[in-house]
Design a protein around this motif. Structure first.
Motif, short mmCIF file in Angstrom:
data_model
loop_
_atom_site.label_atom_id
_atom_site.label_comp_id
_atom_site.label_asym_id
_atom_site.label_seq_id
_atom_site.Cartn_x
_atom_site.Cartn_y
_atom_site.Cartn_z
N ALA A 22 79.41 36.25 20.19
CA ALA A 22 79.26 35.44 19.17
C ALA A 22 78.13 35.93 18.14
O ALA A 22 78.23 35.68 16.82
CB ALA A 22 78.82 34.07 19.50
N ILE A 23 77.09 36.55 18.62
CA ILE A 23 76.11 37.47 17.62
C ILE A 23 76.42 38.68 17.29
O ILE A 23 75.54 39.23 16.42
CB ILE A 23 74.77 36.98 18.16
N GLY A 24 77.51 39.16 17.61
CA GLY A 24 78.08 40.62 17.25
C GLY A 24 77.33 41.83 18.21
O GLY A 24 77.37 42.86 17.57
N LEU A 25 76.86 41.04 18.91
CA LEU A 25 76.01 42.32 19.88
C LEU A 25 76.97 43.03 20.75
O LEU A 25 76.80 44.39 21.10
CB LEU A 25 75.05 41.82 20.78
N LEU A 26 78.16 42.48 21.13
CA LEU A 26 79.11 43.22 21.89
C LEU A 26 80.38 42.98 21.15
O LEU A 26 81.10 41.93 20.97
CB LEU A 26 79.21 42.42 23.38
N PRO A 27 81.09 43.94 20.86
CA PRO A 27 82.55 43.89 20.26
C PRO A 27 83.38 43.26 21.19
O PRO A 27 83.45 43.60 22.38
CB PRO A 27 82.92 45.35 19.89
N GLU A 28 84.29 42.48 20.53
CA GLU A 28 85.28 41.73 21.44
C GLU A 28 86.30 42.90 21.59
O GLU A 28 87.13 43.27 20.97
CB GLU A 28 85.88 40.60 20.85
#
Length: 266
Positions: A22-28
């Motif tokens: 959600a916060i863009g720390l881990l790419p989906e």
């Protein structure tokens, strides 16, 4: 691997993985035909790096930037920008340690001196004697505590200095027992107390307060009430019945008149 497997291997929760996304720390990762996300070994390594930096004290907001800095120097695990980030973190942690040490010192002092943790230290010390004693858990006592809590956090330096002078004089002149006895009479005053009973109580309180007049600064008593003063007066009156409120108001006016008269005399 599925999210549950990745979370278990990395030692985090599936909810944490969703938050990282959600916060863009881990790419989906892409989803498989069954609709579930398919994670790779690289994703696991990425989560482990996030977990490691978080354990060092980096905030999640900062971790993404730090990872980018580290990846920009793949052959230098301590690149200059990464070192700057570690230095910044070290300073932040040092400040946190200092704040925690101050908090522990404050807690130790509160315990040692048996002060009210609701109140700032200096104010709590000043009123400790005034608020101690065998008073019942009455509406008046609760209203007093509410008013003291407001005063403790809203008093100015001048207000606090005045309070300390009053308390010091009370102790010096051994007036505490007299004041407690008078407070007990106020606490026990019936709503329909006779005018004579009220008059006698006001007279006795006034006589006991006379030695304290010189402790008050007329600068704090002249002019209109400040909003914070009105709040404290409102809190003090919450637990009073009609007769108690009348006595309280009369004493306040008498004090104000005597303090301002002192100014005229000077």
């Amino acid at each position: 691997m599925k999210s549950g497997e990745l979370a278990q291997l990395a030692g985090v929760t599936v909810r944490a993985l969703r938050h990282y996304h959600a916060i863009g720390l881990l790419p989906e990762p892409p989803r498989g035909e069954n609709g579930y996300r398919d994670y790779t070994v690289e994703d696991l390594a990425h989560v482990l790096r996030i977990k490691r930096l978080a354990s060092l004290g980096f905030s999640l907001d900062r971790i993404g930037e730090v990872l980018e800095e580290m990846d920009a120097h793949p052959t230098d695990g301590a690149g200059s920008r990464t070192s700057d980030a570690l230095d910044e973190l070290d300073r932040e942690l040092a400040l946190q340690i200092e704040r925690l040490q101050e908090q522990r010192s404050t807690i130790e002092l509160l315990k040692r001196e048996q002060l009210d943790p609701d109140l700032p230290i200096r104010f709590a010390r000043a009123i400790k004697t005034l608020m101690s004693g065998p008073r019942a858990d009455s509406p008046i006592a609760k209203a007093d505590h509410t008013a003291m809590l407001l005063a403790g956090h809203l008093y100015t330096e001048e207000d606090l200095a005045e309070l300390e002078r009053v308390v010091a004089t009370i102790e010096e002149l051994n007036l505490m027992e007299q004041l407690r006895a008078l407070q007990k009479r106020v606490d026990e005053l019936a709503p329909d107390a006779s005018q004579e009973e009220q008059d006698n109580l006001v007279k006795d309180i006034e006589a006991t307060m006379i030695p304290l007049i010189d402790c008050f600064s007329y600068e704090n008593w002249e002019g209109d009430y400040e909003p914070t003063e009105l709040l404290m007066i409102e809190a003090l009156h919450r637990g009073l019945n009609e007769a108690q409120a009348q006595v309280s108001d009369r004493i306040e006016r008498i004090l104000e008149d005597r303090i301002l008269a002192k100014k005229a005399d000077s």
